[in-house]
Design an enzyme around this catalytic site. Sequence first.
Site, PDB file in Angstrom:
ATOM      1  N   ASN A  10      -8.445   2.011   2.606  1.00 36.95           N
ATOM      2  CA  ASN A  10      -8.146   3.409   2.900  1.00 36.95           C
ATOM      3  C   ASN A  10      -9.433   4.193   2.680  1.00 36.95           C
ATOM      4  O   ASN A  10      -9.816   4.459   1.551  1.00 36.95           O
ATOM      5  CB  ASN A  10      -7.030   3.885   1.964  1.00 36.95           C
ATOM      6  CG  ASN A  10      -6.759   5.369   2.091  1.00 36.95           C
ATOM      7  OD1 ASN A  10      -7.254   6.021   3.015  1.00 36.95           O
ATOM      8  ND2 ASN A  10      -5.963   5.903   1.172  1.00 36.95           N
ATOM      9  N   LYS A  12     -10.166   7.209   3.351  1.00 32.44           N
ATOM     10  CA  LYS A  12      -9.985   8.631   3.016  1.00 32.44           C
ATOM     11  C   LYS A  12     -10.967   9.497   3.817  1.00 32.44           C
ATOM     12  O   LYS A  12     -11.307   9.141   4.941  1.00 32.44           O
ATOM     13  CB  LYS A  12     -10.096   8.838   1.505  1.00 32.44           C
ATOM     14  CG  LYS A  12      -9.180   7.877   0.731  1.00 32.44           C
ATOM     15  CD  LYS A  12      -9.024   8.189  -0.720  1.00 32.44           C
ATOM     16  CE  LYS A  12      -8.141   7.144  -1.365  1.00 32.44           C
ATOM     17  NZ  LYS A  12      -7.835   7.425  -2.763  1.00 32.44           N
ATOM     18  N   HIS A 100       1.166   8.468   1.368  1.00 28.11           N
ATOM     19  CA  HIS A 100       0.140   8.341   0.333  1.00 28.11           C
ATOM     20  C   HIS A 100       0.270   9.530  -0.631  1.00 28.11           C
ATOM     21  O   HIS A 100       0.564  10.649  -0.211  1.00 28.11           O
ATOM     22  CB  HIS A 100      -1.251   8.312   0.967  1.00 28.11           C
ATOM     23  CG  HIS A 100      -2.316   7.933  -0.019  1.00 28.11           C
ATOM     24  ND1 HIS A 100      -2.797   8.812  -0.948  1.00 28.11           N
ATOM     25  CD2 HIS A 100      -2.943   6.753  -0.247  1.00 28.11           C
ATOM     26  CE1 HIS A 100      -3.695   8.198  -1.703  1.00 28.11           C
ATOM     27  NE2 HIS A 100      -3.805   6.943  -1.297  1.00 28.11           N
ATOM     28  N   GLU A 102      -1.827  11.327  -2.002  1.00 32.85           N
ATOM     29  CA  GLU A 102      -2.683  12.484  -1.687  1.00 32.85           C
ATOM     30  C   GLU A 102      -2.044  13.342  -0.591  1.00 32.85           C
ATOM     31  O   GLU A 102      -2.202  14.557  -0.575  1.00 32.85           O
ATOM     32  CB  GLU A 102      -4.093  12.004  -1.292  1.00 32.85           C
ATOM     33  CG  GLU A 102      -4.847  11.512  -2.519  1.00 32.85           C
ATOM     34  CD  GLU A 102      -5.918  10.470  -2.248  1.00 32.85           C
ATOM     35  OE1 GLU A 102      -6.348  10.326  -1.088  1.00 32.85           O
ATOM     36  OE2 GLU A 102      -6.312   9.777  -3.212  1.00 32.85           O
ATOM     37  N   GLU A 173       1.425   2.409  -5.534  1.00 32.45           N
ATOM     38  CA  GLU A 173       0.190   2.983  -6.045  1.00 32.45           C
ATOM     39  C   GLU A 173       0.502   4.015  -7.132  1.00 32.45           C
ATOM     40  O   GLU A 173       0.792   5.186  -6.822  1.00 32.45           O
ATOM     41  CB  GLU A 173      -0.571   3.686  -4.917  1.00 32.45           C
ATOM     42  CG  GLU A 173      -0.996   2.769  -3.794  1.00 32.45           C
ATOM     43  CD  GLU A 173      -2.141   3.388  -2.992  1.00 32.45           C
ATOM     44  OE1 GLU A 173      -3.178   2.748  -2.892  1.00 32.45           O
ATOM     45  OE2 GLU A 173      -1.979   4.520  -2.502  1.00 32.45           O
ATOM     46  N   GLY A 179      -8.220   6.173  -7.932  1.00 32.40           N
ATOM     47  CA  GLY A 179      -9.535   6.818  -8.040  1.00 32.40           C
ATOM     48  C   GLY A 179      -9.956   7.140  -9.461  1.00 32.40           C
ATOM     49  O   GLY A 179     -10.902   7.883  -9.678  1.00 32.40           O
ATOM     50  N   SER A 219      -7.484   1.812  -8.026  1.00 24.29           N
ATOM     51  CA  SER A 219      -8.691   1.307  -8.692  1.00 24.29           C
ATOM     52  C   SER A 219      -8.880  -0.206  -8.564  1.00 24.29           C
ATOM     53  O   SER A 219      -9.414  -0.856  -9.469  1.00 24.29           O
ATOM     54  CB  SER A 219      -8.700   1.720 -10.174  1.00 24.29           C
ATOM     55  OG  SER A 219      -8.762   3.128 -10.273  1.00 24.29           O
TER      56      SER A 219
HETATM   57  P1  PGA Z   1      -8.679   3.756  -5.123  1.00 25.65           P
HETATM   58  O1  PGA Z   1      -7.649   4.412  -4.073  1.00 25.65           O
HETATM   59  O2  PGA Z   1      -8.782   2.294  -4.804  1.00 25.65           O
HETATM   60  O3  PGA Z   1      -9.957   4.496  -4.932  1.00 25.65           O
HETATM   61  O4  PGA Z   1      -8.085   3.974  -6.492  1.00 25.65           O
HETATM   62  C1  PGA Z   1      -6.509   3.722  -3.663  1.00 25.65           C
HETATM   63  C2  PGA Z   1      -5.735   4.533  -2.662  1.00 25.65           C
HETATM   64  O5  PGA Z   1      -5.715   5.764  -2.759  1.00 25.65           O
HETATM   65  O6  PGA Z   1      -5.130   3.978  -1.728  1.00 25.65           O
END
Ligand code: PGA
Length: 265
Positions: A10, A12, A100, A102, A173, A179, A219
Site C-alpha cells: 500500500n 499511500k 483502510h 486511514e 490491521e 506506521g 509495521s
Molecule cells: P505500515 O502500513 O506497514 O506502514 O504500518 C500498513 C498499512 O497501512 O496498510
Amino acid sequence: MKRKKIIAGNWKLNMNQAQTRDFLKEVSGKLSADDLNAIEAIVCPPFTSIAAAGETIKEANLKIAVGAQNLSQHQSGAYTGEINAEMLKELGISSVLVGHSERRETFAEDDSVIKAKLNTGLEAGLNVILCCGESEATREVGDTDKWVAGQIASALEGLSLTDFASRVTIAYEPIWAIGTGKVCDSAEANRVCAMIRSKLAEILDQASADATRILYGGSVKSSNVDEIIAQSDIDGALVGGASIKVEEFPALVASAARESAKAVA
Ligand code: PGA
C-alpha cells in the site's frame, strides 16, 4: 488448507510516476521469478501512478498485480474528485483496498460507505482487500474481537457471492500498529485472524472461510515478516512503509515464497 500467500504493498500518498518507474525497475533486479510465481504480489500506487506501474511491470516481465487504494462507491455524476470502478478497470487493475483505517478515520468513511465501496468494486469485477482493525483505546478496554467482528459483519451483510474466497481478501490491521513501528505480537495477530475466520464461517460457510486469505498489516518489514507469515491463520501481509523500499519489498516477497514452499513440503 493451502492458501496462496499475498504480499500487498500500500504505497499511500507516495511515489509519483517517475518514482514508480524507477522503483519497479530497481526491484525487478532483486525479485526472483520463482518467488513471484509462488505467491501473489500486488502493489497499490496512487491513482496517477497506476498506469506507469502497469507499464513498467509489463516491460520488466514481472508477475506483480496492480491494485488501487480507493474507489468511489458511485458510478458517475456530480461527485467532484472521485474515480469509479470502471475507470480503474480501464487501467488494468485487479484489486482495490476498501476500508483502510486511514480512509475510515481521516476521510470519515463509515461502515455504510465501506459496504457500498465493497459492493461497487465486486460488481465491477474487481477483487477487494477489505481492511479492518481496532484502535488502541478499543484494544485497551478489551473490545478488539467485538469491534473487528462487527466491521466484518457490517461490510458483508447481505452480500451473496459464490466465489467469495477468490474475490475478497481480509486485512487485519490494528490501527495502533500502522506506521508506528509497533508490530502486533504475532501470536495475538494470529488469534485475531483466526477469530475473523470463524466470523466468516458464521456469515458465509466453513469452506469459504477456510479458503479466504486473511492478511496482517501494521509495521511489517523484512525483519519481522517471517514470524508473522508463519502463523497458521495469516496468509500474507498488507505493507505500507516497507513496501516502497527497494531492499524491503523483494525481501517480503522472498519471505512469503519461502513460507509457501514450507507449506507444500
Ligand atoms: P505500515 O502500513 O506497514 O506502514 O504500518 C500498513 C498499512 O497501512 O496498510
